[in-house]
Design an enzyme around this catalytic site. Structure first.
Site, PDB file in Angstrom:
ATOM      1  N   TYR A   1      13.090 -40.121  14.269  1.00  0.00           N
ATOM      2  CA  TYR A   1      13.839 -39.906  15.509  1.00  0.00           C
ATOM      3  C   TYR A   1      12.861 -39.864  16.680  1.00  0.00           C
ATOM      4  O   TYR A   1      11.879 -39.128  16.637  1.00  0.00           O
ATOM      5  CB  TYR A   1      14.625 -38.597  15.430  1.00  0.00           C
ATOM      6  CG  TYR A   1      15.460 -38.293  16.659  1.00  0.00           C
ATOM      7  CD1 TYR A   1      16.539 -39.106  17.002  1.00  0.00           C
ATOM      8  CD2 TYR A   1      15.170 -37.197  17.468  1.00  0.00           C
ATOM      9  CE1 TYR A   1      17.311 -38.825  18.127  1.00  0.00           C
ATOM     10  CE2 TYR A   1      15.944 -36.905  18.591  1.00  0.00           C
ATOM     11  CZ  TYR A   1      17.013 -37.724  18.918  1.00  0.00           C
ATOM     12  OH  TYR A   1      17.781 -37.447  20.026  1.00  0.00           O
TER      13      TYR A   1
ATOM     14  N   ASP B   1       4.435 -40.113  17.577  1.00  0.00           N
ATOM     15  CA  ASP B   1       5.407 -39.237  18.225  1.00  0.00           C
ATOM     16  C   ASP B   1       5.194 -37.847  17.647  1.00  0.00           C
ATOM     17  O   ASP B   1       5.664 -37.523  16.557  1.00  0.00           O
ATOM     18  CB  ASP B   1       6.827 -39.742  17.966  1.00  0.00           C
ATOM     19  CG  ASP B   1       7.881 -38.828  18.585  1.00  0.00           C
ATOM     20  OD1 ASP B   1       7.504 -37.763  19.137  1.00  0.00           O
ATOM     21  OD2 ASP B   1       9.076 -39.165  18.503  1.00  0.00           O
TER      22      ASP B   1
ATOM     23  N   LYS C   1       8.738 -30.090  22.719  1.00  0.00           N
ATOM     24  CA  LYS C   1       8.971 -28.863  21.965  1.00  0.00           C
ATOM     25  C   LYS C   1       7.920 -27.761  22.242  1.00  0.00           C
ATOM     26  O   LYS C   1       8.026 -27.074  23.235  1.00  0.00           O
ATOM     27  CB  LYS C   1       9.129 -29.192  20.483  1.00  0.00           C
ATOM     28  CG  LYS C   1      10.364 -30.115  20.293  1.00  0.00           C
ATOM     29  CD  LYS C   1      10.851 -30.263  18.891  1.00  0.00           C
ATOM     30  CE  LYS C   1      12.224 -30.924  18.865  1.00  0.00           C
ATOM     31  NZ  LYS C   1      12.249 -32.327  18.487  1.00  0.00           N
TER      32      LYS C   1
END
Ligand SMILES: *Cc1c(COP(=O)(O)O)cnc(C)c1O
Length: 432
Positions: free
Chosen positions: A149, A244, A272
């Site tokens: 993702y 990522d 995050k």
């Protein structure tokens, strides 16, 4: 822990009202508990390793707002710093020294990052890095992996077909084929598939983007040699390698997966943890590539709230706490006890399971076979996971409401929390 009977009256009331106001009653889909069934829990407050819901139930929280709460929720030092920063203004729309401080910390920590640009989410970081990959190489195609993702930008919403060199097909209505036609997909941990894509598309592939440790298809670590193989292949073909690390950055090591595995990508995305619970994303990498970004170079990318002083402050404080000696050793030790404990209990209660952890990131699959990619993950017993999830919830343990999500611990999780979690797991697995 739940001492009185598990009650969800208020959660149900609030969620019922929410469903009339917002699509699915939520601001982000997984929160709705669709994949595990049952009603989602409405949170009232969070602190340390715990969350309390609107009915007064207390949970040991292994979601940690999907990763950012790595020092524990509402860490007093983080909250204090945010309050102090707020008094000076919640948004500047002009340069601030906070950005320098966080940028320097990120550059010092993450091996591949020489320059960084702050944005407001992981999605933004990934869509910007994709534009940069294309701008720098002058090529349009990219390779991503099935089950990884990279946020919800159109170009990444691609479902891999059965073949390796599948032409990207839109995963979601509203995403035109023309947008995903340049997104090639391969199974994770399958170097041969990537090789084939490079051979079939000579001089057309801008780069490869991946979660170096997958967390968005459940927890799936890279097989030995996979990351190094990608590094070699991309170099050989004049393409960029992009990690990522929105999830793994400052999570599985202070320098992320690239530090842990000793592989240096060309570009990296973050999010995050670096926002310490406020909205932040970032992308960075080699100076010669980053200098293409406006206003230094021609590749346009901007943001009204980017580099926001509150978000920068929360990030700075969080990284300061994390870089204290022993942080990652602590996360690793506590999480290993949890992960090993869960696997042991599964064995004793005769449930086929596999899983693992790196530092404060872990996963558990109910399956006979080891999981190397998304296809393997999809073969897991999802019904069993749903029942396990509900049982744990009712015993005061808040796990991610999907088999296809990693779990997270924090510096606030204690051995006692792990003991209570394992006690709950023994009861639940014993009754599945
Ligand atoms: C969470 C996540 C994103 C998206 O970040 P948002 O802040 O939710 O937009 C991108 N990539 C990875 C690996 C993630 O885990």
């Amino acid at each position: 822990m739940i001492t009185s009977p598990f009650k969800t009256t208020k959660s149900e009331e609030i969620f019922a009202a929410a469903q009339k106001l917002m699509p699915g009653g939520v601001s982000s889909p997984v929160r709705a508990f669709k994949s595990v069934g049952g009603q989602p829990i409405v949170f009232d407050r969070v602190q340390g390793a715990y969350a309390w819901d609107v009915d007064g139930n207390q949970y040991i929280d292994y979601v940690g707002t999907w990763g950012p709460a790595i020092c524990g929720h509402t860490h007093p030092e983080v909250i204090k710093a945010i309050c102090e920063a707020a008094e000076k203004g919640t948004s500047f729309g002009a340069p601030s020294r906070h950005e320098n401080v966080l940028a320097e910390m990120v550059i010092d920590a993450v091996p591949s990052i020489e320059m960084v640009r702050f944005v407001n989410s992981g999605t933004e970081a990934c869509m910007s890095v994709l534009r940069l990959m294309r701008a720098f190489t002058g090529r349009d195609k990219i390779i991503k992996f099935e089950g990884c993702y990279h946020g919800h930008a159109d170009m990444f919403l691609v479902k891999a077909g059965s073949g390796v060199a599948t032409l990207g097909l839109p995963d979601s209505p509203g995403v035109p084929k023309s947008t995903t036609g340049n997104t090639l997909t391969a199974p994770f941990n399958n170097l041969e598939a990537v090789k084939a894509l490079f051979n079939e598309n000579p001089n057309e592939i801008a780069g490869v983007i991946l979660e170096p440790v997958v967390g968005n298809a459940g927890f799936i670590p890279p097989d030995g040699g996979f990351l190094a193989g990608l590094r070699e292949l991309t170099q050989e073909h004049g393409a960029l390698l992009v990690f990522d690390e929105v999830m793994t950055g400052f999570r599985i090591a202070y320098g992320g997966a690239q530090e842990k595995f000793g592989i240096r990508p060309d570009l990296t995305t973050l999010g995050k943890v670096i926002g310490g619970g406020l909205p932040v994303g970032a992308y960075g990498g080699r100076r010669d590539i980053m200098e293409m970004v406006a206003p230094s170079g021609p590749m346009y990318q901007a943001g009204t709230l980017s580099g926001n002083p509150l978000a920068m402050t929360a990030g700075i404080k969080t990284l300061e706490l994390l870089r204290q000696p022993g942080s990652y050793e602590y996360l690793d030790r506590v999480t290993k006890r949890l992960s090993n404990g869960l696997l042991q209990i599964a064995k004793e209660t005769r449930h086929a399971a596999c899983g693992g952890q790196i530092s404060g990131m872990f996963g558990l699959f109910f399956t006979e076979e080891p999981v190397h990619n998304y296809e393997d993950a999809k073969k897991c017993d999802l019904t069993k996971f749903s029942r396990f999830h509900r049982g744990m919830l009712e015993r005061g343990v808040y796990l991610a409401p999907s088999q296809f999500e990693a779990g997270f611990t924090s510096l606030a999780h204690t051995d006692k929390d792990v003991d209570q979690t394992l006690e709950a797991a023994r009861a639940v697995m014993g009754s599945l």
